[in-house]
Design an enzyme around this catalytic site. Structure first.
Site, short mmCIF file in Angstrom:
data_model
loop_
_atom_site.label_atom_id
_atom_site.label_comp_id
_atom_site.label_asym_id
_atom_site.label_seq_id
_atom_site.Cartn_x
_atom_site.Cartn_y
_atom_site.Cartn_z
N CYS A 56 43.85 4.81 -33.12
CA CYS A 56 42.62 5.60 -32.52
C CYS A 56 42.96 6.27 -31.30
CB CYS A 56 41.54 4.60 -32.57
SG CYS A 56 40.21 5.34 -31.78
N CYS A 59 40.66 4.38 -28.45
CA CYS A 59 40.81 2.93 -28.20
C CYS A 59 41.50 3.01 -26.75
CB CYS A 59 41.60 2.36 -29.23
SG CYS A 59 40.67 1.71 -30.48
N HIS A 118 36.36 -0.43 -30.99
CA HIS A 118 36.57 0.31 -32.12
C HIS A 118 35.62 -0.07 -33.05
CE1 HIS A 118 38.77 3.34 -34.18
NE2 HIS A 118 38.84 2.33 -35.49
N ASN A 156 27.54 12.48 -32.74
CA ASN A 156 27.59 12.81 -34.23
C ASN A 156 28.27 11.40 -34.77
OD1 ASN A 156 27.08 15.55 -34.53
ND2 ASN A 156 29.18 16.02 -33.73
N SER A 164 34.77 12.49 -36.39
CA SER A 164 36.35 12.51 -36.51
C SER A 164 36.70 11.09 -36.49
CB SER A 164 36.80 13.33 -35.71
OG SER A 164 36.62 13.07 -34.24
N HIS A 167 35.20 5.07 -34.04
CA HIS A 167 35.13 4.42 -32.85
C HIS A 167 33.72 5.00 -31.94
CE1 HIS A 167 37.25 2.61 -29.20
NE2 HIS A 167 36.20 2.98 -28.52
N HIS A 169 31.28 6.83 -30.02
CA HIS A 169 31.67 8.00 -28.81
C HIS A 169 30.59 8.87 -29.02
CE1 HIS A 169 33.51 9.67 -32.18
NE2 HIS A 169 33.65 10.83 -31.68
N GLN A 171 29.67 13.16 -27.27
CA GLN A 171 29.98 14.14 -26.43
C GLN A 171 28.95 14.81 -25.56
OE1 GLN A 171 32.38 17.00 -28.52
NE2 GLN A 171 32.29 16.06 -30.39
P1 H2U Z 1 33.34 14.03 -32.97
O1 H2U Z 1 33.84 12.74 -33.53
O2 H2U Z 1 32.11 14.26 -32.84
O3 H2U Z 1 34.20 15.29 -33.47
O4 H2U Z 1 34.05 14.17 -31.45
C1 H2U Z 1 35.38 13.73 -31.06
C2 H2U Z 1 35.83 14.65 -30.08
O5 H2U Z 1 37.25 14.40 -29.40
C3 H2U Z 1 36.21 16.18 -30.88
O6 H2U Z 1 35.49 17.07 -30.33
C4 H2U Z 1 38.15 15.36 -29.43
C5 H2U Z 1 37.65 16.37 -30.52
O7 H2U Z 1 38.12 17.62 -29.91
N1 H2U Z 1 39.36 14.71 -29.26
C6 H2U Z 1 39.95 14.83 -28.01
O8 H2U Z 1 39.73 15.43 -27.03
N2 H2U Z 1 41.31 14.26 -27.95
C7 H2U Z 1 42.07 13.84 -29.14
O9 H2U Z 1 43.02 13.12 -28.94
C8 H2U Z 1 41.45 13.80 -30.49
C9 H2U Z 1 39.88 14.26 -30.43
ZN ZN Z 2 39.26 2.98 -31.40
#
Ligand code: H2U
Ligand code: ZN
Length: 344
Positions: A56, A59, A118, A156, A164, A167, A169, A171
């Site tokens: 992840c 994490c 996580h 989201n 994505s 975990h 999170h 934004q």
């Molecule tokens: P979402 O799960 O809402 O997509 O948010 C995760 C964000 O994390 C996504 O915008 C960023 C992605 O660009 N990200 C990083 O900044 N670094 C990473 O190593 C993977 C994902």
């Molecule tokens: Zn994690």
């Protein structure tokens, strides 16, 4: 003949409702949910999520896609999105040719981790843990508001919403321009304030308090399925006193919010007995140095599910004409209120 109905007489037959916050209409055609569904089913969310996942990128201690390493954080974490949609150091530039217009947009994007765990979700956090998320949203807003006019805090959650990673999170995107949703809410709130002297959402919360769409209420907050909800189980969280922005929230408001947030989210998870996907986010007064007494802070929750594993698609008529919903806001509020009662 045009009958003026009182609220209990609003028909279940097709009708349109007005969204006073965005100045838009939507179509309500209740009781279509019994129609057969042979379309896409959303995958059930993963179970058996480990407390730490070595693969992840959120994490503690792990290396992200950019090669940067997360610290061994033990409460929350903020970092600049490695794939940011907005960048701070841009020269301003524009292009105009007849009907074609483009402008550069300066901004930044942060990723915020709600917990080192996580396997946690905001819905399963204690109120004290959720309070740390509220404080983080507020601190980030205050900081980004020094440099950018619009600060958009959001989450989201769930693969159905494009998240994505499980975990926990969210934004924060901040930029120099007021985006479309902000412009609409700015206009309606200003108009209401100029004509009544009150904040639109304070008046709205007053009208909904104790009504058929209210889900939870105390001295500080109202949680409600808005009269004009477009998504099946859409909700709004509104402070009951005038508050422009997250950093303006008092200690008491923050504690109460943390409790309402976790109760609402547990109610969502309880609806279909599975982690409920959603997009949520805060709308707050812009930071452009202007006085905006008409702006009232609030959070929108937009969950896509209509039934277990079946999502509402905003397509066809919704894309081309206006949003349409299949169950009334009142029926959705009943089901969500019951679920919140069961999961409290
Ligand atoms: P979402 O799960 O809402 O997509 O948010 C995760 C964000 O994390 C996504 O915008 C960023 C992605 O660009 N990200 C990083 O900044 N670094 C990473 O190593 C993977 C994902
Ligand atoms: Zn994690």
């Amino acid at each position: 003949m045009d009958l003026a109905l009182d609220e209990s007489q609003i028909p279940v037959q097709p009708h349109r409702r007005f969204n006073a916050l965005t100045d838009e209409w939507l179509l309500v055609s209740a009781e279509r949910t019994s129609r057969p569904w042979r379309g896409r089913q959303e995958a059930a969310p993963p179970i058996d999520v480990p407390a730490y996942d070595a693969s992840c990128y959120l994490c503690p201690g792990n290396v992200r896609a950019s090669g940067r390493q997360n610290p061994q954080y033990d409460s929350t974490l903020v970092f600049t999105n490695d794939f940011a949609a907005l960048k701070p150091d841009l020269p301003t530039a524009s292009f105009e040719d007849g009907l074609l217009l483009a402008r550069s947009e300066r901004g930044t994007c942060h990723v915020i981790c709600f917990s080192p765990r996580h396997d946690l979700t905001l819905s399963r956090m204690t109120a004290a843990e959720a309070r740390m998320v509220v404080d983080l949203w507020s601190a980030e807003t205050a900081e980004l508001g020094k440099s950018f006019e619009w600060v958009q805090v959001f989450e989201n959650r769930g693969a159905a919403m494009g998240a994505s990673n499980p975990h926990p999170h969210g934004q924060i995107w901040a930029g120099d321009s007021l985006p479309d949703q902000a412009l609409k809410e700015d206009a309606t709130q200003l108009h209401h304030f100029e004509s009544t002297g009150h904040q639109l959402l304070i008046d709205y919360a007053e009208q909904e308090a104790g009504g058929p769409r209210a889900l939870a209420i105390d001295d500080y907050w109202l949680v409600v399925v808005p009269f004009w909800a477009a998504w099946p189980f859409e909700t709004l969280i509104i402070p009951r006193q005038p508050v422009g922005r997250l950093p303006d929230l008092s200690d008491g408001q923050r504690d109460s919010l943390a409790k309402h947030l976790t109760e609402l989210l547990r109610g969502y998870d309880g609806l279909f007995g599975e982690p409920f996907p959603y997009s949520m986010g805060w709308h707050q007064a812009p930071f452009d140095g202007k006085d905006r007494p008409y702006w009232q802070l609030h959070a929108h929750f937009y969950p896509p599910l209509l039934r277990a594993s079946v999502r509402k698609f905003m397509v066809g008529y919704e894309l081309l004409s206006e949003p349409q919903r299949d169950i009334t806001a009142e029926a959705a509020a009943d089901r969500l209120r019951n679920s919140m009662r069961r999961t409290r």
